[in-house]
Write an enzyme that holds these catalytic residues in place. Structure first.
Site, PDB file in Angstrom:
ATOM      1  N   HIS A 234      57.550  46.971 -52.897  1.00 19.08           N
ATOM      2  CA  HIS A 234      58.831  46.291 -53.201  1.00 19.08           C
ATOM      3  C   HIS A 234      59.130  46.090 -54.695  1.00 19.08           C
ATOM      4  O   HIS A 234      59.159  44.959 -55.172  1.00 19.08           O
ATOM      5  CB  HIS A 234      58.933  44.955 -52.471  1.00 19.08           C
ATOM      6  CG  HIS A 234      57.652  44.157 -52.393  1.00 19.08           C
ATOM      7  ND1 HIS A 234      56.916  43.839 -53.510  1.00 19.08           N
ATOM      8  CD2 HIS A 234      56.983  43.631 -51.343  1.00 19.08           C
ATOM      9  CE1 HIS A 234      55.868  43.150 -53.133  1.00 19.08           C
ATOM     10  NE2 HIS A 234      55.874  43.021 -51.831  1.00 19.08           N
ATOM     11  N   ASP A 303      59.547  45.052 -45.952  1.00 16.76           N
ATOM     12  CA  ASP A 303      58.825  43.812 -46.264  1.00 16.76           C
ATOM     13  C   ASP A 303      59.235  42.729 -45.261  1.00 16.76           C
ATOM     14  O   ASP A 303      59.500  41.579 -45.629  1.00 16.76           O
ATOM     15  CB  ASP A 303      59.057  43.352 -47.711  1.00 16.76           C
ATOM     16  CG  ASP A 303      58.094  42.235 -48.106  1.00 16.76           C
ATOM     17  OD1 ASP A 303      57.157  41.952 -47.340  1.00 16.76           O
ATOM     18  OD2 ASP A 303      58.290  41.642 -49.180  1.00 16.76           O
TER      19      ASP A 303
END
Ligand code: DOR
Ligand code: ZN
Length: 441
Positions: A234, A303
């Site tokens: 991320h 995520d």
């Protein structure tokens, strides 16, 4: 349970639109759960008519937190994997920060047992790496599909840079991929003071871009010195992205929330906007979009970090960080395709092809002969308003409430329809461990 899985019978799905530079109209023949043929007017047993729906390979989400064992009030393998299937995801990689964390062989095996019993989707388990478990890496590699997400720091659940380098030496021998949550702990500690300052963006100030940049530079340095690959989870800032680009050994992923939200969304999301790494300013968001379209970003991963809404409401310094996202990632992206912000080929690279190549999952992630018949069917004209009450995660909220998404009508895994028109057709336990599919990196 195995509806269409027979060997020696080729089942045909008629009238599929597939992406091959252009859109082609084809039939797809499936035998024993594998794509046997793709072509015009195929012979075989009629399975169903896709009636011109767009057919994509099932998505591979390499960054989900399915929370079991330990936090099943937020999610478990059944609710998490149902959410995945309903969003066009057919394989997931689960992260180690459960309770107990997947940092010992026994905890890892226990999690695999649970997933084998409860998952609808195929899965890999990523093993945690900490200051305390480096000697266990070799053993963990026998069960895990990757290492990480690795958190940086001095604590029990994290690792110092020095130890990370030793861990990478050990991981290199296993040929698995190490994945890192790149935020420098010292930098985060130093900036905590920002929570005391009156600001509309306290969390973003408390974890500034320099923390991400610093950690990314360290990981690159270690990867170079050890001559081994590494993956950054991320990525959220331009500063970090610019350092990652051009490094042959480093791959990276971006999460949908960093492409969708920027600081102005703090106004309405308030404490719910808390996520690590934090939401950034518009410049960062626009840069990530540019790099996404240019193919500099390897993977899009959700995520998926479900927390109950009551764990997200309150003083931002104390609430839990993270958004659910496994079910909305592909639908949101397909809506961006319709808005001409992204092309379909790019999405396939980001959520199918590259995850398969980087993790080394054999026969996954491509709509090609010889690959698993993991297929998702979409009507691109049918966009739907996202509502938490229609989603399947146990966390019961979404930051994308009221946004538009294009959801799959059918999701197929290994030749079986597991989901169609909001009904599930397999039970927990259908999903298989991807461990024996991992090619040596
Ligand atoms: O916001 C986050 N939430 N970032 C992480 O890295 C972990 C995750 C979680 O597990 O809740
Ligand atoms: Zn993370």
């Amino acid at each position: 349970m195995f509806l269409y899985g027979d060997k020696n019978v080729v089942h045909i799905i008629k009238n599929c639109k597939i992406v091959r530079g252009e859109i082609l109209d084809v039939d797809i023949g499936i035998e024993g759960g594998t794509i046997k043929e793709i072509g015009k007017n195929l012979d075989g047993e009629h399975l169903f008519d896709a009636k011109g729906m767009l057919v994509l390979p099932g998505g591979i989400d390499v960054h989900v937190h399915f929370r079991e064992p330990g936090f099943t009030h937020k999610e478990d393998w059944l609710s998490g994997s149902r959410s995945a299937v309903a969003g066009g995801i057919t394989s997931v990689v689960d992260q180690p920060n459960t309770d107990p964390p997947a940092t010992t062989l026994s905890a890892l095996k226990e999690k695999i047992k649970i997933a084998e019993k409860k998952s609808l989707v195929d899965f890999g388990i990523s093993a945690g790496v900490t200051n305390e478990n480096i000697p266990l890496i070799e053993g963990l590699a026998k069960e895990a599909v990757s290492f990480g997400e690795i958190f940086l720091g001095k604590g029990r659940d994290a690792i110092s840079y020095e130890n990370l380098e030793n861990a990478i030496k050990a991981i290199k021998k296993t040929s698995l991929l190490p994945t890192v949550h790149a935020e420098d702990e010292e930098c985060v500690e130093k900036n905590k003071i920002a929570y005391k300052i009156r600001s509309p963006h306290p969390h973003s100030l408390a974890r500034p871009e320099e923390c991400e940049k610093k950690a990314v530079l360290k990981v690159i340095e270690i990867a170079k010195r050890e001559n081994y690959r590494g993956h950054i989870c991320h990525v959220s800032t331009r500063a970090a992205m610019e350092r990652i680009m051009g490094n042959e050994k480093i791959t990276c992923e971006v999460a949908p929330h960093h492409l969708i939200f920027s600081l102005k969304d703090d106004e309405w999301l308030r404490s719910r906007a808390k996520v690590n790494p934090p939401i950034r300013d518009l410049r960062d968001k626009n840069f990530l979009w540019e790099m996404l379209n240019r193919g500099e970003i390897n993977i899009l991963a959700s995520d998926h970090a479900p927390h109950k809404i009551w764990e997200k409401e309150g003083d931002i310094k104390d609430v839990k960080p993270g958004f659910p996202g496994v079910e909305t990632m592909i639908p949101l992206m397909l809506n961006f395709v319709m808005e001409k912000r992204l092309n379909l080929e790019r999405i396939l690279d980001l959520v199918c092809h590259n995850p398969s190549k980087i993790w080394g999952f054999k026969k996954k992630g491509f709509l090609e002969e010889g690959f698993d018949a993991d297929l998702t069917f979409f009507d691109l004209k049918e966009k739907r308003k996202i509502r938490a009450e229609d989603l399947h995660s146990r966390c019961n909220w979404t930051p994308y409430e009221g946004f538009y998404g294009i959801f799959p009508k059918i999701t197929m895994i290994r030749g079986n329809v597991v989901f169609e028109d909001d009904e599930f057709y397999v039970e927990g336990g259908y999903g298989r461990n991807l461990k024996d599919r991992v090619k040596a990196g």
